[in-house]
Structures are given as structure tokens and as C-alpha cells.
Scaffold this motif. Structure first.
Motif, short mmCIF file in Angstrom:
data_model
loop_
_atom_site.label_atom_id
_atom_site.label_comp_id
_atom_site.label_asym_id
_atom_site.label_seq_id
_atom_site.Cartn_x
_atom_site.Cartn_y
_atom_site.Cartn_z
N THR A 121 -23.42 8.10 6.16
CA THR A 121 -23.26 9.56 6.33
C THR A 121 -22.83 9.90 7.76
O THR A 121 -21.90 10.68 7.98
CB THR A 121 -24.57 10.28 6.00
N VAL A 122 -23.52 9.31 8.73
CA VAL A 122 -23.17 9.55 10.14
C VAL A 122 -21.75 9.10 10.42
O VAL A 122 -20.99 9.77 11.15
CB VAL A 122 -24.18 8.82 11.05
N SER A 123 -21.34 7.97 9.84
CA SER A 123 -20.00 7.43 10.07
C SER A 123 -18.93 8.34 9.48
O SER A 123 -17.87 8.53 10.09
CB SER A 123 -19.90 6.02 9.48
N VAL A 124 -19.18 8.88 8.29
CA VAL A 124 -18.22 9.80 7.68
C VAL A 124 -18.03 11.04 8.55
O VAL A 124 -16.90 11.51 8.78
CB VAL A 124 -18.66 10.18 6.26
N VAL A 125 -19.13 11.58 9.07
CA VAL A 125 -19.05 12.76 9.94
C VAL A 125 -18.27 12.42 11.21
O VAL A 125 -17.40 13.19 11.64
CB VAL A 125 -20.46 13.26 10.28
N ALA A 126 -18.56 11.27 11.80
CA ALA A 126 -17.86 10.88 13.03
C ALA A 126 -16.37 10.67 12.78
O ALA A 126 -15.53 11.08 13.60
CB ALA A 126 -18.48 9.59 13.59
N LEU A 127 -16.02 10.07 11.65
CA LEU A 127 -14.61 9.82 11.35
C LEU A 127 -13.88 11.14 11.11
O LEU A 127 -12.72 11.31 11.53
CB LEU A 127 -14.50 8.92 10.11
N ALA A 128 -14.54 12.09 10.46
CA ALA A 128 -13.92 13.40 10.23
C ALA A 128 -13.71 14.14 11.55
O ALA A 128 -12.68 14.79 11.75
CB ALA A 128 -14.79 14.22 9.29
N LYS A 129 -14.67 14.04 12.46
CA LYS A 129 -14.55 14.73 13.74
C LYS A 129 -13.50 14.07 14.63
O LYS A 129 -12.80 14.75 15.38
CB LYS A 129 -15.91 14.73 14.45
N ALA A 130 -13.36 12.74 14.53
CA ALA A 130 -12.40 12.03 15.38
C ALA A 130 -10.96 12.26 14.95
O ALA A 130 -10.05 12.20 15.77
CB ALA A 130 -12.72 10.54 15.38
N GLN A 131 -10.72 12.46 13.66
CA GLN A 131 -9.37 12.68 13.12
C GLN A 131 -8.43 11.53 13.49
O GLN A 131 -7.29 11.76 13.89
CB GLN A 131 -8.80 14.01 13.61
#
Length: 422
Positions: A189-199
Motif C-alpha cells: 500500500t505504501v509503495s503504491v502511494v509513493a509510486l503515484a506521488k512520484a509519477q
């Protein structure tokens, strides 16, 4: 107090140590530039002492690692023709010792322990970035991106994609239970959020392609080996057709457009052309390992200025093979291509002929992801980075005798036989 050797070097009995060592190493790889040399010494302390604990296990059939050590050996030898000998000597020894640590990990840490340590370590890395990170403006594409505690969105994108992969592997390949399953869900979950924020388009496409291929392999493993081999050949042909279609019918531009990119990959194609021009000056052995991006060298200074790299460090040609061609020439490309190609093919061959081999499936996914990324990033040729550690770990796993990875330690085997007899 005497600690049994098996608690440190036996993959069947050192799961707590292996998990902690992997998690600590991943944190060091992420933030060694922030915490300095002390963190690097802590990384070495996790792995090099194991040579003294059980040197027989570490050195058993070490000749199998010859093809793995070739690139690091050439990097060290390039000091004799390097344009910056001092830089090359230091970096070459760092790379060689880093590869040795990864191979020690391959001999002493099982895949389950690797996944647990990676999930824990990546979770801490990303949470640290959320707590102390920031957004940076990218002058090349005119957007703000979340870079966390890193200097590039591609770096946090790499850790986020690895977090997703290891969470997926823990849940669907290794089928973890209880607390480890919960930790994998949190990390994913944390990784998905980070990947979305990093673009980071590179990381999104790489993890999507990796999960798609691994999911197909999980499905293929349900069939007997003869049917499975035919399915893998058909899948390979389909993949080639898909790549041809994407390259020739504009689909690639549509994918890039979804991330706000254009067909130049935000300046990468220009950078690649500069790399080819630089490589032409020394096509066989290059200018020396890490001897191109050196402060004071005119071409490096020019490219740093053109790409707004104020720190004048930490830059590359965004293509593993072009970067190696510039630094170590065609010889270096041949030596880095060997593990890049042989590792995924080796594990794929095992998966085609075995009934169930979760360790090979996890290792294949790791190698496959970095093979995909190698065409647009430089993840596996530098010391103290997570990409090179994981690739060489997978290579060491492939080269090690299979009995090292599956056999129980004598004491554990004796206990299990005694319980079975009772």
C-alpha cells in the motif's frame, strides 16, 4: 556465549539474521549519501564477517561465480587506462567488494528471508521519505514531482516498484501468513502511494510488465512441464509481436503521453546520442570505470549544465549499455550483458522443467525487472545501490549448487528425521 554458525550462515536457520541484514542493507543503499561512511561500514559488517564464520560454505565451488565477477574485475583493471585513475581505483574496489557481499548473501540468505527483509526495509525507506521528503521542480518537463528523501523521482520510483514486487511475491508466490502477510500488505500500500506521488513512468511501466509476466508464469506453473514449455514459447512469440506493434504503430507515444512525456523520453534520446558520440572515442575499453562524469571534465560539465544538474554529480546516460559502453567499451557491455540476460533465462529454464520452485520464480522477477529498466535507467553497475545487490544476489543464487538452496543443515535434517521416526 557461543553463537552456533548455523544461526548466521544456514538459510534454513538464520531467517531472523538474514531478514535484518537485508533490511539494513536496503536502508543503507537508499540513504548512504545522507548518513555517510558509517552506514557503508554497517553494510559491510552485515556480510563480510560471514566469510570468517564459515569460509568453507562461502568458498565452496566459488569458480562458478567467474561469469558474475567479470564486470567488476574489468572495472578494477580499467584503472590502467582510465582518464581519472584515482576515481576508477576507488570505485572499482567498491564495486568488487559490493558484488562479494551480494554473493555472500546468495549463499547464506534464502529467498523467503530476502523477501521479508526487503519488505521491511523498503517500508522503512518509503516512510522515511514521507516524513522528511519534498517535491522538486523538473525543468525538463515543467512539473513538480515527489522525490522523497532522494534527489530524483526515479529513485523513489524504483524503491516503490520494488516494494510492490516484493509484497506481491510474499502474498502470491511465497504465501506468507500472519504478521508477515500484514507487513507485505502495508508495504504494498505504501509503495503504491509513493509510486503515484512520484509519477515515474519508467517505474510504473517496469513494475506493470514484471507483474504481468510473473502472473503468467504463476498460471503456467499449474500445467505439466511439456505443456508449460509450449505455453512459454507461445508467450515469448506474443511478447515479440507486442513489442513490434508498440514500436511501429504509435502505441508507445500514447503510453508516454499518459504520463506527460513525449517521444524523446524527456531528453533521454538526446542524452543517448551524446553517449554514442562519447563511446566512439574509446570503443573497445572505454575511458575507465566512472571516469566520464568527473568534475572538471569538459563534456561532463557541459551535460550537467544542459540538464540543470547543479550538484554536478549523480548523473548518467539513462541507459545501462550506453553508460557501460562509454566507461568500459564493448568489453564492458559484453560482461554486463552476460548476467543481465543469463540470469532471467536461467531461472526461466528452471521454471519450465520443475513442478514448483517459488525461489526461482521470485528471482526471475527480480532479474526481469532490472532487464526491462536497463534500457532507460542505470541501476546495476554501481556499488551500494539496491539494483546491483539484487541482480548479483539472483546471479549468485543461479550459480550456487541447488543443494545449497534447498538442502537442510545437518542438525536441522537430523531433528526432522528424529521427529518423523517418533
Amino acid at each position: 556465549m557461543k553463537i552456533p554458525k548455523a544461526l548466521l550462515v544456514d538459510p534454513e536457520r538464520n531467517r531472523w539474521y538474514g531478514c535484518a541484514a537485508v533490511a539494513s542493507s536496503i536502508f543503507v543503499f537508499a540513504y548512504s549519501t545522507r548518513f555517510g561512511q558509517v552506514s557503508i561500514l554497517a553494510y559491510y559488517a552485515c556480510w563480510l564477517p560471514l566469510l570468517l564464520v564459515d569460509h568453507r560454505r562461502m568458498l565452496d565451488r566459488c569458480w562458478r561465480f567467474g561469469w558474475i565477477m567479470g564486470f567488476a574485475a574489468l572495472a578494477c583493471l580499467s584503472v590502467f587506462w582510465s582518464a581519472a585513475p584515482a576515481v576508477t581505483a576507488r570505485a572499482g574496489l567498491q564495486l568488487l567488494s559490493h558484488v562479494v557481499c551480494a554473493l555472500i548473501a546468495a549463499r547464506t540468505v534464502g529467498v523467503r528471508s530476502l523477501c521479508r527483509g526487503a519488505v521491511a526495509g523498503i517500508c522503512v525507506v518509503l516512510l522515511y521519505s514521507f516524513a522528511f521528503g519534498q517535491y522538486n521542480y523538473d525543468p525538463l518537463d515543467g512539473t513538480y514531482s515527489f522525490v522523497g528523501a532522494f534527489s530524483s523521482k526515479n529513485q523513489i520510483g524504483l524503491y516503490a516498484s520494488l516494494g510492490i514486487y516484493f509484497a506481491f511475491s510474499s502474498l502470491f508466490i511465497l504465501r506468507e501468513r500472519t504478521a508477515w502477510r500484514l507487513l507485505a500488505l502495508v508495504c504494498g500500500t505504501v509503495s503504491v502511494v509513493a509510486l503515484a506521488k512520484a509519477q515515474s513512468a519508467t517505474s510504473v511501466l517496469a513494475i506493470a510488465a514484471t507483474l504481468g509476466v510473473v502472473a503468467c508464469l504463476i498460471f503456467a506453473m499449474r500445467f505439466p512441464p511439456p505443456i508449460r514449455k509450449g505455453a512459454l514459447v507461445a508467450a515469448a512469440m506474443t511478447a515479440l509481436v507486442a513489442v513490434f506493434a508498440v514500436a511501429n504503430f504509435g502505441a508507445f507515444d500514447l503510453v508516454l503521453g499518459a504520463f506527460g512525456k513525449d517521444s524523446t523520453l524527456t531528453g533521454r534520446t538526446y542524452l543517448w546520442s551524446q553517449g554514442w558520440a562519447a563511446a566512439a572515442q574509446a570503443p573497445v575499453f572505454g575511458v575507465g570505470y566512472q571516469a566520464y562524469w568527473v568534475q572538471g571534465f569538459s563534456e561532463a560539465e557541459r551535460l550537467w549544465e544542459e540538464f540543470y544538474i547543479g550538484s554536478r554529480s549523480g548523473f548518467h546516460f539513462h541507459n545501462t549499455y550506453i553508460e557501460v559502453l562509454v566507461e568500459l567499451g564493448a568489453a564492458g557491455v559484453a560482461l554486463i550483458a552476460l548476467p543481465m540476460i543469463r540470469v532471467p533465462l536461467g531461472f526461466l529454464s528452471r521454471l519450465a522443467s520443475t513442478r514448483r520452485d517459488p525461489a526461482s520464480l521470485v528471482a526471475f522477477g527480480i532479474a526481469w525487472m532490472f532487464l526491462i529498466r536497463s534500457f532507460v535507467e542505470v541501476d546495476v553497475i554501481n556499488p551500494y545501490v539496491v539494483g546491483s545487490f539484487l541482480l548479483y544476489y539472483a546471479a549468485g543464487l543461479l550459480a550456487s549448487p541447488r543443494r545449497d538452496r534447498h538442502a537442510l543443515a545437518p542438525a536441522a535434517r537430523h531433528d526432522r528425521l528424529r521427529r518423523a521416526a517418533a
